[in-house]
Design a protein around this motif. Structure first.
Motif, mmCIF file in Angstrom:
data_model
loop_
_atom_site.group_PDB
_atom_site.id
_atom_site.type_symbol
_atom_site.label_atom_id
_atom_site.label_comp_id
_atom_site.label_asym_id
_atom_site.label_seq_id
_atom_site.Cartn_x
_atom_site.Cartn_y
_atom_site.Cartn_z
ATOM 1 N N VAL A 142 0.841 -1.168 -0.212
ATOM 2 C CA VAL A 142 -0.258 -0.232 0.465
ATOM 3 C C VAL A 142 1.111 1.322 0.369
ATOM 4 O O VAL A 142 1.773 1.480 1.094
ATOM 5 N N CYS A 143 0.287 1.713 -1.008
ATOM 6 C CA CYS A 143 1.354 3.666 -1.087
ATOM 7 C C CYS A 143 0.183 4.494 -0.545
ATOM 8 O O CYS A 143 -0.406 4.518 -1.065
ATOM 9 N N TRP A 144 0.762 5.021 0.458
ATOM 10 C CA TRP A 144 0.052 6.732 0.667
ATOM 11 C C TRP A 144 0.521 7.859 0.470
ATOM 12 O O TRP A 144 2.036 7.987 -0.408
ATOM 13 N N LEU A 145 -0.505 8.556 -0.463
ATOM 14 C CA LEU A 145 -0.278 9.230 -1.616
ATOM 15 C C LEU A 145 -0.522 11.088 -0.762
ATOM 16 O O LEU A 145 -2.234 10.402 -0.197
ATOM 17 N N THR A 146 -0.347 11.954 -0.611
ATOM 18 C CA THR A 146 -0.143 13.219 0.576
ATOM 19 C C THR A 146 -1.368 14.041 -1.137
ATOM 20 O O THR A 146 -0.834 14.285 -1.979
ATOM 21 N N ASP A 147 -2.745 14.727 -0.751
ATOM 22 C CA ASP A 147 -2.817 15.214 -1.596
ATOM 23 C C ASP A 147 -2.760 16.225 -2.111
ATOM 24 O O ASP A 147 -2.524 17.105 -1.448
ATOM 25 N N ARG A 148 -2.387 16.108 -3.454
ATOM 26 C CA ARG A 148 -1.202 17.291 -4.179
ATOM 27 C C ARG A 148 -2.999 18.644 -3.877
ATOM 28 O O ARG A 148 -1.972 19.685 -5.373
ATOM 29 N N TYR A 149 -3.662 18.483 -4.039
ATOM 30 C CA TYR A 149 -5.198 19.806 -3.786
ATOM 31 C C TYR A 149 -5.245 20.313 -2.853
ATOM 32 O O TYR A 149 -6.615 19.523 -2.899
#
Length: 218
Positions: free
Chosen positions: A78-85
Motif C-alpha cells: 500500500v502506497c500512501w499519497l498526500t493530496d496534491r490539491y
C-alpha cells in the motif's frame, strides 16, 4: 435473477485507490479508523482486505492526515499519497491518485464498509468490453443510484486526468463535475441489482447513526 460474476482480474494493471482525505466532521472521529467487527480492525484496513481478491497491481491511499499510516497495518504493497490539491475535496484526491496510475483505477471512499468485490469485477469487465468494432474506449465506468452518479464507487482511466485538472484550475470541486468532459459508461440500478440486489455496496457511513446501521447490516 442475480447475475453470477467471476471475481478475477479483468484489467492487467488495475489500481485500487481509496480516498481517505475527508475531515469526518459529522462522524466526530476519523472514518478510516472506525472499528470493524469482529476484531475491531480499522475500516480502511477492512476495505483493502475486502477488495484484495481483485488483485490490484497497486493500492493507493490518498490522505492528508500524516498520522494514519502509523495507526494501522496495510502491508508494504500500500502506497500512501498526500493530496496534491488540498482543500479541493475528493476531486483533488482523484487527480492525485490518477497521476500515479498506469491504467484503470477502482476509486472508493474510506467510509464504505459493505463494498462488493463482485460488483467491481463486473464494472471492470465493462471498462474493457470488446465488440465487433473493437475495444470500447470509455474513460470512466460510473454507477448511478437514485439518479446520482456514484463518483466514489467507480472506475476511472488516467485519460480523465486532463479534464479533472482543468476543472480544478477553474475552481470547481464537485466530484462529478468533469464527467461531461469524458466518455462515461453509466451503469443504472437495474444492471447493478443483478449483482448486488440491495445495493449495499454503495452504503456509506457519515454519522454515528449511519455507522450503527452499517454494523447491523454487516
Amino acid at each position: 435473477m442475480m447475475m453470477t460474476v467471476m471475481i478475477q482480474p479483468m484489467i492487467e494493471h488495475l489500481t485500487l485507490m481509496i480516498n481517505a482525505g475527508g475531515q469526518s466532521r459529522r462522524m466526530g472521529q476519523p472514518k478510516a479508523l472506525l472499528p470493524l467487527p469482529p476484531d475491531n480492525r480499522p475500516l480502511l484496513q477492512g476495505i483493502v482486505q475486502r477488495l484484495r481478491m481483485l488483485k490490484p497491481c497497486q493500492t493507493l491511499v490518498i490522505a492528508n492526515d500524516p498520522t494514519l499510516p502509523a495507526q494501522m497495518d496495510l502491508g508494504k504493497e500500500v502506497c500512501w499519497l498526500t493530496d496534491r490539491y488540498p482543500e479541493t475535496g475528493p476531486l483533488g484526491g482523484l487527480a492525485t491518485g490518477l497521476a500515479a496510475c498506469p491504467d484503470w483505477a477502482i476509486v472508493v471512499a474510506c467510509d464504505m464498509p459493505l463494498l462488493n468485490p463482485a460488483l467491481f469485477a463486473y464494472l471492470g469487465s465493462l471498462a474493457v468490453t470488446v465488440d465487433a468494432s473493437g475495444p470500447a474506449q470509455w474513460d470512466a465506468v460510473v454507477p448511478v443510484v437514485d439518479g446520482y452518479p456514484e463518483a466514489l464507487h467507480s472506475l476511472y482511466h488516467p485519460r480523465c486526468l486532463p479534464a479533472i485538472t482543468a476543472r480544478l484550475a477553474a475552481g470547481e470541486r464537485r466530484a462529478t463535475c468533469f464527467l461531461p468532459d469524458v466518455r462515461v459508461r453509466y451503469v443504472d440500478e437495474e444492471e447493478l441489482r443483478r449483482i448486488d440486489p440491495t445495493l449495499a455496496s454503495f452504503y456509506n457511513a457519515n454519522t454515528p447513526e449511519e455507522w450503527a446501521q452499517a454494523m447491523s447490516l454487516l
